[in-house]
Design an enzyme around this catalytic site. Structure first.
Site, PDB file in Angstrom:
ATOM      1  N   ASP A  14      40.587 -71.423  50.202  1.00 15.53           N
ATOM      2  CA  ASP A  14      39.828 -70.250  50.676  1.00 15.53           C
ATOM      3  C   ASP A  14      39.624 -69.316  49.489  1.00 15.53           C
ATOM      4  O   ASP A  14      40.328 -69.418  48.482  1.00 15.53           O
ATOM      5  CB  ASP A  14      40.585 -69.518  51.797  1.00 15.53           C
ATOM      6  CG  ASP A  14      39.797 -68.303  52.310  1.00 15.53           C
ATOM      7  OD1 ASP A  14      38.603 -68.456  52.611  1.00 15.53           O
ATOM      8  OD2 ASP A  14      40.369 -67.197  52.392  1.00 15.53           O
ATOM      9  N   SER A  15      38.677 -68.389  49.643  1.00 14.58           N
ATOM     10  CA  SER A  15      38.442 -67.405  48.589  1.00 14.58           C
ATOM     11  C   SER A  15      39.646 -66.468  48.425  1.00 14.58           C
ATOM     12  O   SER A  15      39.768 -65.815  47.399  1.00 14.58           O
ATOM     13  CB  SER A  15      37.200 -66.580  48.926  1.00 14.58           C
ATOM     14  OG  SER A  15      37.393 -65.949  50.176  1.00 14.58           O
ATOM     15  N   CYS A  77      37.190 -71.878  54.671  1.00 16.54           N
ATOM     16  CA  CYS A  77      36.362 -70.715  54.341  1.00 16.54           C
ATOM     17  C   CYS A  77      34.962 -71.005  54.862  1.00 16.54           C
ATOM     18  O   CYS A  77      34.351 -72.010  54.477  1.00 16.54           O
ATOM     19  CB  CYS A  77      36.350 -70.534  52.828  1.00 16.54           C
ATOM     20  SG  CYS A  77      35.227 -69.256  52.248  1.00 16.54           S
ATOM     21  N   GLU A 159      42.145 -58.244  52.378  1.00 16.70           N
ATOM     22  CA  GLU A 159      42.701 -58.509  51.041  1.00 16.70           C
ATOM     23  C   GLU A 159      43.589 -57.346  50.574  1.00 16.70           C
ATOM     24  O   GLU A 159      44.540 -57.542  49.845  1.00 16.70           O
ATOM     25  CB  GLU A 159      41.585 -58.772  50.028  1.00 16.70           C
ATOM     26  CG  GLU A 159      40.864 -60.102  50.242  1.00 16.70           C
ATOM     27  CD  GLU A 159      41.692 -61.332  49.828  1.00 16.70           C
ATOM     28  OE1 GLU A 159      42.333 -61.290  48.777  1.00 16.70           O
ATOM     29  OE2 GLU A 159      41.676 -62.327  50.590  1.00 16.70           O
ATOM     30  N   CYS A 193      34.792 -66.110  60.156  1.00 16.92           N
ATOM     31  CA  CYS A 193      35.317 -65.914  58.802  1.00 16.92           C
ATOM     32  C   CYS A 193      36.826 -66.016  58.948  1.00 16.92           C
ATOM     33  O   CYS A 193      37.408 -65.386  59.843  1.00 16.92           O
ATOM     34  CB  CYS A 193      34.934 -64.543  58.257  1.00 16.92           C
ATOM     35  SG  CYS A 193      35.809 -64.120  56.720  1.00 16.92           S
ATOM     36  N   HIS A 195      39.203 -64.856  57.381  1.00 14.10           N
ATOM     37  CA  HIS A 195      39.977 -63.626  57.187  1.00 14.10           C
ATOM     38  C   HIS A 195      40.107 -62.823  58.495  1.00 14.10           C
ATOM     39  O   HIS A 195      41.060 -62.059  58.658  1.00 14.10           O
ATOM     40  CB  HIS A 195      39.294 -62.713  56.162  1.00 14.10           C
ATOM     41  CG  HIS A 195      39.541 -63.082  54.733  1.00 14.10           C
ATOM     42  ND1 HIS A 195      39.016 -64.212  54.155  1.00 14.10           N
ATOM     43  CD2 HIS A 195      40.250 -62.451  53.752  1.00 14.10           C
ATOM     44  CE1 HIS A 195      39.389 -64.254  52.871  1.00 14.10           C
ATOM     45  NE2 HIS A 195      40.139 -63.198  52.613  1.00 14.10           N
TER      46      HIS A 195
HETATM   47  N1  DGL Z   1      37.386 -66.344  54.402  1.00 13.12           N
HETATM   48  C1  DGL Z   1      36.078 -66.620  54.026  1.00 13.12           C
HETATM   49  C2  DGL Z   1      35.207 -67.071  55.173  1.00 13.12           C
HETATM   50  O1  DGL Z   1      35.707 -67.705  56.084  1.00 13.12           O
HETATM   51  C3  DGL Z   1      35.328 -65.802  53.021  1.00 13.12           C
HETATM   52  C4  DGL Z   1      35.639 -64.431  52.761  1.00 13.12           C
HETATM   53  C5  DGL Z   1      34.947 -63.942  51.522  1.00 13.12           C
HETATM   54  O2  DGL Z   1      35.385 -64.341  50.450  1.00 13.12           O
HETATM   55  O3  DGL Z   1      33.980 -63.157  51.635  1.00 13.12           O
HETATM   56  O4  DGL Z   1      34.016 -66.850  55.178  1.00 13.12           O
END
Ligand code: DGL
Length: 274
Positions: A14-15, A77, A159, A193, A195
């Site tokens: 993931d990012s 992600c 984050e 997402c 996150h």
């Molecule tokens: N967690 C990621 C997603 O599912 C990306 C979040 C990001 O880096 O903007 O899209």
């Protein structure tokens, strides 16, 4: 040159911290495998970056996981799945290596959750602009209407571990109101997402009780269980010693501190340069 080891851990990418919400569920469903988690925390967020950048960053991280011995990598992600998965699958995969994304498991099963056939998708700007959810859901379930809304402030909140409090609540409330204003009949909200589940208490607080909120972790874990059952040639190349390793492109101490909260257990992390 990427070596293809006979057995290797499953890579989870993931990012940043978001993929931990997926990893947690995968590990619960499939505790016997070895895993390497890689968070590109130094370059998060991906959601506001152009296609080419998301593709290049994702590819570099996936190849790093291949180099570390993974034969199977999950893009935990949505942004990377929307903007890089297909190109990597079609053009870049070395022999014996596989990459899977997270959009398909959610879009395939969404009809089980909505009664009004009106579904809201909360996601990053990149995922919304890619229209991946609209395209995939319409392909599987043409009767479902999809409404999208980008929440560019949510990933930075996670984050920074600002997942509670009044200020974060106001941001979440505003975005929920924006998506629900698109149709009074929306009865399901996809947290598209990885996150976003970390903001779940705030999201729930600002969403009317009759609306279902759908995090992806369990769906993705179940879909991986099915995939490994259907693909013994991949499954047999995943090593099984119940080991977990965590890598971040940012500060490892900071990663350990936040990952303990988001993953629900203490983890040991190391810095990795990409
Ligand atoms: N967690 C990621 C997603 O599912 C990306 C979040 C990001 O880096 O903007 O899209």
């Amino acid at each position: 040159m990427i070596a293809t080891a006979e057995h290797g851990p499953i890579g989870i990418f993931d990012s940043g911290f978001g993929g931990l919400t997926v990893f947690r569920e995968i590990k619960n469903a499939l505790p016997m495998y070895d895993y390497i988690y890689l968070g590109d925390n130094a370059r998060v967020p991906y959601g506001t970056r152009p296609f080419e950048e998301v593709y290049e960053f994702t590819k570099a991280c996936v190849f790093k996981l291949f180099e570390m011995g993974c034969n199977l990598v999950i893009l935990a992600c949505n942004t990377a799945s929307a903007k890089a998965l297909r190109t990597i699958q079609q053009n870049d995969l070395p022999p014996g290596k596989k990459v899977l994304g997270v959009i398909r498991p959610t879009t395939e099963s969404i009809h089980q959750y909505t009664k009004t056939n009106k579904v809201g998708v909360l996601a990053t700007q990149g995922t919304v602009l890619s229209e991946s959810y609209k395209i995939e859901i319409t392909k599987f379930h043409p009767e479902i209407n999809v409404y999208q809304h980008a929440c560019p402030q949510w990933v930075p909140l996670v984050e920074r571990n600002e997942i509670t409090g009044e200020k974060s609540g106001e941001i979440v409330e505003k975005d929920i109101q924006s998506i629900l204003a698109q149709s009074p009949e929306i009865d399901t909200l996809i947290l598209a997402c990885t996150h976003y589940p970390l903001l779940l208490p705030l999201i729930r607080q600002h969403t009317p009780a009759h609306i279902k909120i759908l995090p992806q972790g369990e769906l993705i874990a179940q879909s991986l269980v099915d995939y490994l059952n259907r693909h013994p040639e991949v499954e047999s190349r995943c090593s099984k010693n119940s080991n977990m390793q965590f890598y971040t492109t940012e500060n490892a101490d900071d990663f350990e501190e936040k990952a303990a909260i988001f993953f629900g257990e203490k983890v040991h992390a190391a810095y990795i340069a990409i």
